[in-house]
Design an enzyme around this catalytic site. Structure first.
Site, PDB file in Angstrom:
ATOM      1  N   LEU A  20       7.692  10.718 -43.577  1.00 20.61           N
ATOM      2  CA  LEU A  20       8.544  10.956 -42.411  1.00 20.61           C
ATOM      3  C   LEU A  20      10.029  10.930 -42.767  1.00 20.61           C
ATOM      4  CD1 LEU A  20       6.778   8.777 -39.683  1.00 20.61           C
ATOM      5  CD2 LEU A  20       6.400  11.174 -40.259  1.00 20.61           C
ATOM      6  N   THR A  70      10.265   6.164 -53.928  1.00 18.19           N
ATOM      7  CA  THR A  70       9.139   5.511 -53.274  1.00 18.19           C
ATOM      8  C   THR A  70       7.994   5.343 -54.259  1.00 18.19           C
ATOM      9  OG1 THR A  70       7.765   5.493 -51.277  1.00 18.19           O
ATOM     10  CG2 THR A  70       8.115   7.636 -52.330  1.00 18.19           C
ATOM     11  N   LYS A  74       9.422   2.548 -57.623  1.00 19.98           N
ATOM     12  CA  LYS A  74      10.543   1.681 -57.240  1.00 19.98           C
ATOM     13  C   LYS A  74      10.928   0.697 -58.339  1.00 19.98           C
ATOM     14  CE  LYS A  74       9.606   1.915 -52.276  1.00 19.98           C
ATOM     15  NZ  LYS A  74       9.299   1.154 -51.046  1.00 19.98           N
ATOM     16  N   ALA A 138       6.256  -3.697 -51.116  1.00 19.73           N
ATOM     17  CA  ALA A 138       6.802  -3.954 -49.774  1.00 19.73           C
ATOM     18  C   ALA A 138       6.832  -5.445 -49.490  1.00 19.73           C
ATOM     19  CB  ALA A 138       5.970  -3.235 -48.718  1.00 19.73           C
TER      20      ALA A 138
END
Length: 295
Positions: A20, A70, A74, A138
């Site tokens: 997105l 991403t 990373k 994350a």
């Protein structure tokens, strides 16, 4: 506002067909009156982009203002920047690179996105003890944000208890306090009964990883619950927590706030994060839910 400067930015990673980021960045840039384009360099489609170092250098040589990084690059990107922000250094991961004055500067906006979600959604709730599931890429950013937000004790649980322990040790050192305890997801029953809140920073809940990392039978109505999964927004964990009356926060906030900070770093212009949230909600409502959650 408007500007004559042109900004070319992009995203480097694997499996980016559902990302997105392009639509979120370009829609907000248009609303700000910026000449801004967002390209996608997907190593799954073109093997040339599978080399993150070469891709970063190619973007710089082509006149890009910067790139987002991403999964799964990373941590690898750390070796391909000239300098890093302190937060990126602490996390050992870079998701935003700005090309400035012939140098590449690595940042990490993932932790920032979660920190601002806390500020917006959880500012008035107890955060003394928090249990977090997931110590991956994350998860490290989320744990860092939780500590920076003032959480006194963070229990970090992962399917790989050794990884959780390593992350706990690293962040405890960086924050100069013994605030994190690492452990296995099997330890949930030991820690959740006394927790103020719980965070799912694992991929469990996405269509490719169905179910809930958090044992649903350990949820209580006085727990707050924050999921980082945003595809779908209504995960099994969120559904169960809402049914009990828990305060719940979805993963869209972290996504949007980290994207907003990325735009600011690239352009120097502060985006309207609330407008970006509304745009994200429209995208999701229109059915932009796929097989996995892109970075």
């Amino acid at each position: 506002m408007s500007t004559t400067e042109s900004y070319r930015v992009g995203l480097i990673g694997l499996g980016l067909e559902l990302s997105l980021s392009p639509v979120l960045h370009e829609a907000e840039a248009a609303a700000l009156g910026l000449d801004y384009s967002y390209a996608v360099f997907d190593g799954s489609r073109d093997a040339a982009y599978g080399d993150v170092g070469a891709s970063i250098e190619a973007a710089r040589a082509s006149g890009f203002r910067g790139v987002n990084i991403t999964h799964p690059f990373k941590q690898l990107a750390v070796d391909h920047v000239d300098e890093m922000s302190r937060d990126a250094w602490v996390l050992g991961a870079v998701n935003t690179i700005v090309f400035e004055g012939g140098r590449s500067i690595g940042h990490n906006t993932d932790w920032y996105g979660f920190a601002h979600s806390i500020e917006k959604n959880l500012a008035g709730v107890p955060r003394r003890t928090v249990v977090q599931f997931g110590a991956g890429g994350a998860g490290v950013a989320v744990a860092h944000a939780l500590l920076r937000s003032g959480v006194e004790r963070l229990v970090l649980l992962d399917v790989d208890a050794e990884r959780a322990g390593t992350v706990a040790e690293s962040l405890n050192t960086a924050h100069e306090r013994t605030a994190i305890v690492g452990g296995s997801v099997d330890d949930a029953g030991r820690y959740l009964p006394s927790a103020d809140g719980v965070v799912n920073a694992s991929p469990v809940g996405m269509p490719s990883h169905p179910g809930s990392a958090v044992p649903l039978d350990l949820l209580r109505s006085d727990l707050w619950v924050h999921d980082v999964v945003y595809m779908p927004l209504e995960t099994e964990l969120m559904t169960a927590a809402r049914a009990l009356g828990c305060l719940t926060v979805g993963g869209g906030y972290m996504l949007v706030f980290q994207a907003a900070e990325g735009i600011r770093l690239f352009t120097g212009v502060t985006p309207d994060a609330e407008r970006m949230l509304r745009h994200f909600e429209r995208i999701i409502a229109a059915g932009s839910q796929g097989a996995r959650q892109p970075g």
